[in-house]
Design a protein around this motif. Structure first.
Motif, mmCIF file in Angstrom:
data_model
loop_
_atom_site.group_PDB
_atom_site.id
_atom_site.type_symbol
_atom_site.label_atom_id
_atom_site.label_comp_id
_atom_site.label_asym_id
_atom_site.label_seq_id
_atom_site.Cartn_x
_atom_site.Cartn_y
_atom_site.Cartn_z
ATOM 1 N N GLY A 1 4.232 -1.853 -3.536
ATOM 2 C CA GLY A 1 3.572 -0.008 -3.400
ATOM 3 C C GLY A 1 3.293 0.366 -1.827
ATOM 4 O O GLY A 1 2.617 -0.378 -1.510
ATOM 5 N N GLU A 2 2.575 1.661 -2.447
ATOM 6 C CA GLU A 2 1.987 2.219 -0.514
ATOM 7 C C GLU A 2 0.829 1.510 -0.335
ATOM 8 O O GLU A 2 -0.070 1.383 0.237
ATOM 9 N N ALA A 3 -0.295 1.952 -1.573
ATOM 10 C CA ALA A 3 -1.363 1.787 -1.705
ATOM 11 C C ALA A 3 -1.442 -0.023 -1.503
ATOM 12 O O ALA A 3 -2.482 -0.667 -0.633
ATOM 13 N N TYR A 4 -0.618 -0.741 -1.727
ATOM 14 C CA TYR A 4 -0.556 -2.260 -1.586
ATOM 15 C C TYR A 4 -0.214 -2.392 -0.286
ATOM 16 O O TYR A 4 -0.840 -3.353 0.520
ATOM 17 N N GLY A 5 0.565 -1.931 0.677
ATOM 18 C CA GLY A 5 1.166 -1.499 1.976
ATOM 19 C C GLY A 5 -0.452 -1.440 2.921
ATOM 20 O O GLY A 5 -0.505 -1.578 3.652
ATOM 21 N N GLN A 6 -1.066 -0.260 2.463
ATOM 22 C CA GLN A 6 -1.995 0.204 3.169
ATOM 23 C C GLN A 6 -2.877 -0.867 3.497
ATOM 24 O O GLN A 6 -3.701 -1.164 3.962
ATOM 25 N N LEU A 7 -3.252 -1.916 2.092
ATOM 26 C CA LEU A 7 -4.017 -3.221 2.184
ATOM 27 C C LEU A 7 -3.638 -4.541 3.452
ATOM 28 O O LEU A 7 -4.747 -4.852 4.025
ATOM 29 N N ILE A 8 -2.150 -4.040 3.111
ATOM 30 C CA ILE A 8 -1.731 -5.114 4.531
ATOM 31 C C ILE A 8 -2.193 -4.406 5.702
ATOM 32 O O ILE A 8 -2.263 -5.726 6.502
ATOM 33 N N ALA A 9 -1.132 -3.379 5.528
ATOM 34 C CA ALA A 9 -1.743 -3.008 7.426
ATOM 35 C C ALA A 9 -3.882 -3.009 7.448
ATOM 36 O O ALA A 9 -3.657 -3.222 8.893
ATOM 37 N N ASP A 10 -4.209 -2.901 6.855
ATOM 38 C CA ASP A 10 -5.962 -3.279 7.401
ATOM 39 C C ASP A 10 -6.090 -4.721 7.389
ATOM 40 O O ASP A 10 -6.799 -4.508 8.498
ATOM 41 N N GLY A 11 -5.666 -4.988 6.934
ATOM 42 C CA GLY A 11 -5.646 -6.715 7.141
ATOM 43 C C GLY A 11 -7.003 -7.733 6.457
ATOM 44 O O GLY A 11 -7.425 -8.695 6.562
ATOM 45 N N THR A 12 -8.094 -7.147 6.478
ATOM 46 C CA THR A 12 -9.407 -7.445 5.917
ATOM 47 C C THR A 12 -9.401 -8.136 4.472
ATOM 48 O O THR A 12 -10.226 -9.189 3.880
ATOM 49 N N PHE A 13 -8.139 -7.823 4.072
ATOM 50 C CA PHE A 13 -8.399 -8.104 2.044
ATOM 51 C C PHE A 13 -8.727 -9.569 2.053
ATOM 52 O O PHE A 13 -7.911 -10.040 2.846
ATOM 53 N N VAL A 14 -9.538 -10.387 1.145
ATOM 54 C CA VAL A 14 -9.415 -11.266 0.676
ATOM 55 C C VAL A 14 -8.719 -11.819 -0.508
ATOM 56 O O VAL A 14 -9.046 -11.389 -1.979
ATOM 57 N N MET A 15 -7.383 -12.455 -0.721
ATOM 58 C CA MET A 15 -7.354 -12.696 -1.824
ATOM 59 C C MET A 15 -7.568 -14.249 -2.665
ATOM 60 O O MET A 15 -7.937 -15.129 -1.644
ATOM 61 N N ASP A 16 -8.607 -13.602 -3.575
ATOM 62 C CA ASP A 16 -8.834 -14.952 -4.249
ATOM 63 C C ASP A 16 -8.478 -15.251 -5.607
ATOM 64 O O ASP A 16 -8.625 -14.931 -6.339
ATOM 65 N N SER A 17 -7.539 -16.612 -5.843
ATOM 66 C CA SER A 17 -6.696 -16.902 -6.818
ATOM 67 C C SER A 17 -7.755 -17.538 -7.987
ATOM 68 O O SER A 17 -7.464 -17.312 -9.083
ATOM 69 N N GLU A 18 -9.129 -17.564 -7.928
ATOM 70 C CA GLU A 18 -10.217 -17.964 -9.175
ATOM 71 C C GLU A 18 -9.947 -16.768 -9.726
ATOM 72 O O GLU A 18 -9.887 -16.818 -10.607
ATOM 73 N N ASP A 19 -10.210 -15.650 -9.238
ATOM 74 C CA ASP A 19 -10.952 -14.023 -9.363
ATOM 75 C C ASP A 19 -9.767 -13.548 -10.394
ATOM 76 O O ASP A 19 -9.530 -13.419 -11.064
ATOM 77 N N ILE B 1 -6.035 -11.313 4.812
ATOM 78 C CA ILE B 1 -4.802 -11.156 4.690
ATOM 79 C C ILE B 1 -4.276 -11.401 5.983
ATOM 80 O O ILE B 1 -2.794 -12.050 5.712
ATOM 81 N N ARG B 2 -4.647 -10.913 7.078
ATOM 82 C CA ARG B 2 -3.527 -10.621 8.491
ATOM 83 C C ARG B 2 -4.188 -12.072 8.899
ATOM 84 O O ARG B 2 -2.756 -12.282 9.876
ATOM 85 N N GLU B 3 -4.331 -13.223 8.414
ATOM 86 C CA GLU B 3 -4.433 -14.610 8.841
ATOM 87 C C GLU B 3 -2.642 -15.229 8.027
ATOM 88 O O GLU B 3 -2.099 -16.070 8.599
ATOM 89 N N PHE B 4 -2.664 -13.945 7.207
ATOM 90 C CA PHE B 4 -1.141 -14.639 6.901
ATOM 91 C C PHE B 4 0.312 -13.725 7.498
ATOM 92 O O PHE B 4 0.347 -13.090 6.519
ATOM 93 N N GLY B 5 0.667 -13.791 8.799
ATOM 94 C CA GLY B 5 1.366 -13.138 9.376
ATOM 95 C C GLY B 5 2.602 -12.905 8.775
ATOM 96 O O GLY B 5 3.383 -12.122 9.330
ATOM 97 N N TYR B 6 2.881 -14.086 7.721
ATOM 98 C CA TYR B 6 4.186 -13.959 7.049
ATOM 99 C C TYR B 6 4.620 -13.276 6.078
ATOM 100 O O TYR B 6 5.436 -12.647 5.275
#
Length: 205
Positions: free
Chosen positions: A71-89, A49-54
């Protein structure tokens, strides 16, 4: 006439549209709602997700325009930056929920987005669908089994084809379908009043 809501569970603007969708459906209980998953993060777009800087700036704008919660938990995902969003899943999960409660899609699609954008849960994890299903009073075992079944991938691919056939190029897109006649009533952001006006125009056309 029916409503066709083409969205991506990993799309912030789709999350922002949830309130409008709920209000429109509340005002028009007579309208069937079809929910179609789009393929926003597929192939080469399945990256950390860090690849999407916007993302953070976009979310702030979405929240300002729509009042949507991030939410705060989502904010932590953004801050960490390693999460991968997979629209197929995510589409497989939406298909599993659709199978369990086809008449509650306008409620379940926003619930799925809330799981990610508020609670910071991955839409690739079976446990997330258990949580969403239990909160909705559905058979959680059946929903998880449907998510994990091979048929869910075919359902996701069918949704992506349906989105393309409808000519959708951005999410969310809300359509009014009356037989073969398709009218766009919202793209990206709209209020319930704006959607109402466009529905009335489509009905009278």
């Amino acid at each position: 006439m029916k409503l066709v809501h083409v969205f991506d569970a990993y799309c912030g603007w789709s999350h922002g549209f949830s309130g409008t969708l709920r209000e429109v459906v509340t005002r028009h209980p007579e309208l069937e709602v079809e929910v179609v998953s789009g393929g926003l993060f597929l192939g080469e777009r399945r990256v950390p997700i860090r690849e999407f800087g916007y993302v953070q700036g976009s979310n702030a704008k979405i929240s300002e325009l729509t009042g949507a919660e991030f939410g705060e938990a989502y904010g932590q995902l953004i801050a960490d930056g390693t999460f991968v969003m997979d629209s197929e899943d995510a589409a497989r999960g939406m298909a599993a929920l659709r199978e369990a409660a086809p008449d509650r899609l306008a409620e379940l699609a926003p619930a799925l987005q809330r799981a990610f954008y508020v609670d910071g849960l991955s839409l690739s994890e079976p446990a997330t669908y258990r949580t969403v299903a239990e909160a909705a009073g559905l058979d959680a075992d059946a929903v998880v089994a449907a998510f994990e079944a091979p048929a869910s991938q075919a359902a996701a691919e069918a949704d992506f084809r349906r989105s393309a056939e409808l000519g959708v190029t951005g999410f969310p897109t809300l359509l009014a379908a009356d037989g073969d006649r398709i009218t766009v009533v919202a793209i990206g952001h709209a209020t319930a009043d704006e959607v109402d006006a466009r529905l009335a125009a489509a009905h009278n056309a």
